[in-house]
Design a protein around this motif. Structure first.
Motif, short mmCIF file in Angstrom:
data_model
loop_
_atom_site.label_atom_id
_atom_site.label_comp_id
_atom_site.label_asym_id
_atom_site.label_seq_id
_atom_site.Cartn_x
_atom_site.Cartn_y
_atom_site.Cartn_z
N UNK A 18 15.77 103.24 70.67
CA UNK A 18 16.54 104.46 70.92
C UNK A 18 16.89 105.23 69.64
N UNK A 19 16.32 104.83 68.51
CA UNK A 19 16.65 105.49 67.24
C UNK A 19 15.62 106.54 66.88
N UNK A 20 16.08 107.55 66.12
CA UNK A 20 15.17 108.56 65.60
C UNK A 20 14.42 107.96 64.41
N UNK A 21 13.34 108.62 64.00
CA UNK A 21 12.51 108.10 62.91
C UNK A 21 13.30 107.92 61.62
N UNK A 67 14.07 104.43 59.57
CA UNK A 67 13.73 104.26 58.16
C UNK A 67 14.93 103.72 57.37
N UNK A 68 16.10 104.27 57.65
CA UNK A 68 17.32 103.82 56.97
C UNK A 68 17.65 102.39 57.37
N UNK A 69 17.50 102.06 58.66
CA UNK A 69 17.78 100.70 59.13
C UNK A 69 16.84 99.69 58.47
N UNK A 70 15.58 100.09 58.27
CA UNK A 70 14.61 99.21 57.60
C UNK A 70 15.01 98.95 56.15
N UNK A 71 15.51 99.99 55.46
CA UNK A 71 15.95 99.83 54.07
C UNK A 71 17.13 98.87 53.98
N UNK A 82 14.74 106.85 50.50
CA UNK A 82 14.31 107.54 51.73
C UNK A 82 13.98 109.00 51.51
N UNK A 83 14.41 109.55 50.34
CA UNK A 83 14.22 110.98 50.00
C UNK A 83 14.94 111.89 50.98
N UNK A 84 15.97 111.36 51.64
CA UNK A 84 16.77 112.18 52.56
C UNK A 84 17.97 112.76 51.82
N UNK A 85 18.44 113.96 52.23
CA UNK A 85 19.66 114.52 51.62
C UNK A 85 20.85 113.59 51.88
N UNK A 99 24.60 110.03 55.13
CA UNK A 99 25.96 109.70 55.57
C UNK A 99 26.08 109.76 57.09
N UNK A 100 25.46 110.80 57.70
CA UNK A 100 25.50 110.94 59.16
C UNK A 100 24.76 109.78 59.84
N UNK A 101 23.61 109.41 59.27
CA UNK A 101 22.81 108.32 59.84
C UNK A 101 23.58 107.00 59.75
#
Length: 311
Positions: A89-92, A96-100, A118-121, A126-128
């Motif tokens: 049920x998770x978004x991509x 990715x964050x859960x794997x890290x 992750x190269x995410x802002x 923080x939201x994830x």
């Protein structure tokens, strides 16, 4: 020829069934399961078949083995495998964050490291993290060295170097708790000494009868329930080694056991100031050096101890 093929298929299905049972046992113990538990759960399986199944699971990385600080080996599902069933049920980006976080294991990972890898802002990270925490997939723990939050899988126990072990709480080093444990350990050794005096025939017998293993002292302290968490063998060894440096007990390695004895030359049971120094139970003692990230010059716990009136 047909019978040989049939026997081979039967063996293969039997092996798969054994492996499935072992994975089932590991799934019930997310923090790791000792070999004794696996053996008792699969008591009806031949020893050789059981060992072969464990080896196959380790080789195919369906299971990992962890070496604990107290010397025990625990078998566990890989972090990614343990969390794969809830990733549907998770978004991509969340996956990715859960794997890290899963890859970080017991050390955890800081949100800035997640952002870098992750190269995410940072705002997205923080939201994830908030989403994953609300879904009870991860948890945050404050690091005893950096005072920053690190993130771990919800069932992952943090390493002692992250939390500081049993001797560090929300307010830092628990000096009173450390002193209490030392006094309780001395009381226990006194009890052993009294019993030895009643039973021993000579000084040598008395010396050995007054000894105690780390496991025996651990059992004694945990049964007293002086702590909300169970003390590990490593916690007990830190306390006893601290008492050894103060000359209150003697230490001897006998086979795979660590034994502590009352000294032949008796000392006062009053704890000197040096035994209460935070360094004795600090998990970062081997990383501590002048000029380093962890330094005796900047250590707030050592400074507080040095500034005590009674010192």
């Amino acid at each position: 020829m047909a019978s040989t093929s049939s026997a081979s298929a039967s063996d293969s299905s039997g092996n798969v069934a054994i492996e499935a049972k072992i994975l089932d046992v590991c799934a019930k113990h997310p923090n790791g399961v000792p070999i004794d538990t696996i053996c008792s759960e699969l008591a009806n399986v031949a020893v050789n078949d059981r060992l072969m199944a464990i080896n196959r699971l380790l080789i195919t990385e369906q299971m990992v083995v962890l070496q604990k600080k107290d010397g025990r080996c625990l078998y566990q599902l890989p972090a990614k495998k343990a969390s794969s069933s809830v990733k549907v049920d998770l978004k991509n980006e969340e996956k990715a964050v859960l794997d890290l976080i899963a890859d970080s294991g017991s050390m955890g990972i800081w949100n800035r490291d997640i952002r870098f890898k992750s190269s995410l802002p940072m705002l997205n990270v923080k939201k994830i993290l908030e989403t994953l925490e609300s879904k009870k997939l991860i948890k945050s723990v404050k690091s005893s060295t950096t005072n920053k939050k690190v993130y771990l899988l919800i069932d992952q126990e943090p390493d002692d170097s992250v939390t500081g072990g049993a001797f560090f709480g929300d307010q830092g080093f628990e000096e009173e708790f450390s002193s209490l444990l030392k006094k309780l350990c001395l009381n226990y050794m006194e009890q052993k000494d009294t019993e030895a005096q009643q039973k021993a025939k000579d000084r040598v017998d008395k010396y050995f009868l007054s000894s105690a293993t780390t496991a025996e002292i651990q059992k004694y302290l945990n049964e007293l329930k002086v702590s909300t968490i169970k003390l590990s063998l490593r916690d007990v060894e830190l306390i006893m080694d601290n008492l050894m440096y103060g000359g209150h007990v003697e230490k001897k390695i006998e086979g795979t056991s660590t034994m502590y004895h009352n000294p032949l030359m008796k000392k006062s049971t009053k704890l000197p100031g040096i035994v209460a120094v935070p360094c004795g139970v600090c998990p970062h003692i081997f990383r501590c050096r002048v000029g380093g990230a962890i330094s005796p010059i900047t250590c707030p716990y050592l400074t507080k101890w040095m500034n005590r009136e009674e010192f």
